[in-house]
Motif scaffolding. Structure first.
Motif, short mmCIF file in Angstrom:
data_model
loop_
_atom_site.label_atom_id
_atom_site.label_comp_id
_atom_site.label_asym_id
_atom_site.label_seq_id
_atom_site.Cartn_x
_atom_site.Cartn_y
_atom_site.Cartn_z
N SER A 117 -1.00 -12.56 10.96
CA SER A 117 -0.19 -11.40 10.56
C SER A 117 0.48 -11.65 9.23
O SER A 117 0.88 -12.76 8.92
CB SER A 117 0.87 -11.11 11.61
N GLY A 118 0.63 -10.57 8.46
CA GLY A 118 1.33 -10.64 7.18
C GLY A 118 0.48 -11.10 6.02
O GLY A 118 0.98 -11.27 4.93
N ARG A 119 -0.84 -11.28 6.22
CA ARG A 119 -1.70 -11.76 5.14
C ARG A 119 -2.68 -10.71 4.75
O ARG A 119 -3.09 -9.89 5.41
CB ARG A 119 -2.42 -13.00 5.58
N MET A 157 0.83 -1.18 0.00
CA MET A 157 0.00 0.00 0.00
C MET A 157 0.88 1.24 0.00
O MET A 157 1.86 1.30 0.74
CB MET A 157 -0.87 0.04 1.26
N PRO A 158 0.51 2.22 -0.79
CA PRO A 158 1.24 3.49 -0.71
C PRO A 158 0.97 4.15 0.64
O PRO A 158 -0.09 3.96 1.23
CB PRO A 158 0.65 4.32 -1.85
N ASN A 159 1.95 4.90 1.13
CA ASN A 159 1.75 5.60 2.39
C ASN A 159 1.12 6.96 2.11
O ASN A 159 1.78 7.98 1.99
CB ASN A 159 3.07 5.76 3.15
N LEU A 160 -0.20 6.93 1.97
CA LEU A 160 -0.95 8.14 1.65
C LEU A 160 -0.74 9.20 2.72
O LEU A 160 -0.56 8.89 3.89
CB LEU A 160 -2.43 7.80 1.56
N GLU A 161 -0.79 10.45 2.28
CA GLU A 161 -0.68 11.58 3.19
C GLU A 161 -1.88 12.48 2.98
O GLU A 161 -2.21 12.82 1.84
CB GLU A 161 0.62 12.33 2.92
N PHE A 162 -2.54 12.84 4.08
CA PHE A 162 -3.75 13.65 3.99
C PHE A 162 -3.90 14.45 5.28
O PHE A 162 -3.03 14.42 6.15
CB PHE A 162 -4.97 12.78 3.70
N LEU A 198 -9.83 -2.59 1.88
CA LEU A 198 -9.61 -3.16 3.20
C LEU A 198 -8.12 -3.33 3.38
O LEU A 198 -7.46 -4.00 2.58
CB LEU A 198 -10.35 -4.50 3.32
N VAL A 199 -7.57 -2.70 4.41
CA VAL A 199 -6.13 -2.66 4.65
C VAL A 199 -5.83 -3.41 5.95
O VAL A 199 -6.41 -3.10 7.00
CB VAL A 199 -5.63 -1.19 4.77
N SER A 200 -4.92 -4.38 5.85
CA SER A 200 -4.55 -5.18 7.02
C SER A 200 -3.83 -4.33 8.06
O SER A 200 -3.29 -3.26 7.73
CB SER A 200 -3.66 -6.35 6.61
N PRO A 201 -3.75 -4.81 9.30
CA PRO A 201 -3.00 -4.08 10.32
C PRO A 201 -1.53 -3.87 9.96
O PRO A 201 -0.88 -2.95 10.45
CB PRO A 201 -3.14 -4.96 11.57
N GLU A 202 -1.01 -4.71 9.04
CA GLU A 202 0.38 -4.57 8.59
C GLU A 202 0.51 -3.63 7.39
O GLU A 202 1.61 -3.42 6.90
CB GLU A 202 0.96 -5.95 8.22
N GLY A 203 -0.60 -3.10 6.91
CA GLY A 203 -0.56 -2.16 5.80
C GLY A 203 -0.66 -2.81 4.43
O GLY A 203 -0.30 -2.20 3.43
N LEU A 204 -1.18 -4.03 4.36
CA LEU A 204 -1.34 -4.73 3.08
C LEU A 204 -2.78 -4.62 2.60
O LEU A 204 -3.72 -4.66 3.39
CB LEU A 204 -0.98 -6.22 3.25
N GLU A 205 -2.95 -4.51 1.29
CA GLU A 205 -4.29 -4.49 0.72
C GLU A 205 -4.87 -5.90 0.74
O GLU A 205 -4.29 -6.82 0.17
CB GLU A 205 -4.28 -3.96 -0.71
N LEU A 206 -6.02 -6.05 1.38
CA LEU A 206 -6.69 -7.35 1.45
C LEU A 206 -7.75 -7.49 0.38
O LEU A 206 -8.08 -8.60 -0.03
CB LEU A 206 -7.32 -7.55 2.83
N GLY A 207 -8.31 -6.37 -0.06
CA GLY A 207 -9.35 -6.40 -1.09
C GLY A 207 -9.88 -5.01 -1.32
O GLY A 207 -9.59 -4.09 -0.55
N ARG A 208 -10.63 -4.86 -2.42
CA ARG A 208 -11.21 -3.56 -2.75
C ARG A 208 -12.50 -3.72 -3.50
O ARG A 208 -12.73 -4.75 -4.13
CB ARG A 208 -10.23 -2.69 -3.52
N ILE A 209 -13.29 -2.67 -3.44
CA ILE A 209 -14.51 -2.60 -4.22
C ILE A 209 -14.61 -1.18 -4.78
O ILE A 209 -14.33 -0.21 -4.08
CB ILE A 209 -15.75 -2.96 -3.36
N VAL A 210 -14.95 -1.11 -6.05
CA VAL A 210 -15.17 0.19 -6.69
C VAL A 210 -16.67 0.33 -6.87
O VAL A 210 -17.32 -0.55 -7.44
CB VAL A 210 -14.44 0.29 -8.05
N GLY A 211 -17.19 1.40 -6.35
CA GLY A 211 -18.63 1.62 -6.38
C GLY A 211 -19.20 1.51 -4.97
O GLY A 211 -18.52 1.07 -4.05
#
Length: 142
Positions: free
Chosen positions: A140-142, A1-6, A106-119
């Protein structure tokens, strides 16, 4: 995942990495997005129902007009559980390859993308809550 800044509701810089250790449902939205308007109450209800020190909905406005426009929108749709976040550069949308709004990741506690939905989706349902519960049980790590 990119480290977004906002920015948070007070204008302080926040990074996606600041949420490490939590399961995050990251929702990219904009005030001009009609499906976002329809979806926001269910995201708010989900956060109110199961938000905790282990799970958080991060609804990130990518409106270039900034915090006040997003704040007014959330007030108008009667959001009471979601924190205000805004990326006035809209860079987050491009970094996340959000090719349509809303985009929810959906972002895991480790910062990994677990899934996405558009819409839009209905998030305050037994099925959505079961998805979050299952993700919280992943090793962890999944």
């Amino acid at each position: 995942m990119p480290n977004l800044e906002f920015k948070d509701g007070e204008g302080k810089t926040v990074r996606l990495a600041d949420f490490r250790g939590k399961l995050v449902l990251l929702n990219l939205w904009a005030t001009w997005c009609t499906p976002c308007r329809e979806e926001m109450p269910s995201l708010d209800a989900l956060e109110g129902a199961i938000g905790s020190d282990r799970f958080q909905v991060v609804a990130l406005s990518v409106d270039q007009n900034g915090l006040e426009l997003a704040r007014a929108f959330l007030k108008e749709v009667k959001v009471s559980h979601l924190a205000l976040y805004n990326d006035p550069t809209s860079r987050s949308n491009f970094q996340m390859k959000g090719y349509g709004l809303p985009t929810t990741v959906l972002v895991s506690p480790e910062g990994l993308e677990l899934g996405r939905i558009v819409g839009p989706a209905e998030w305050n349902t037994p099925e959505a809550k079961a998805l979050i519960a299952a993700a919280l049980k992943l090793p962890s790590g999944r």
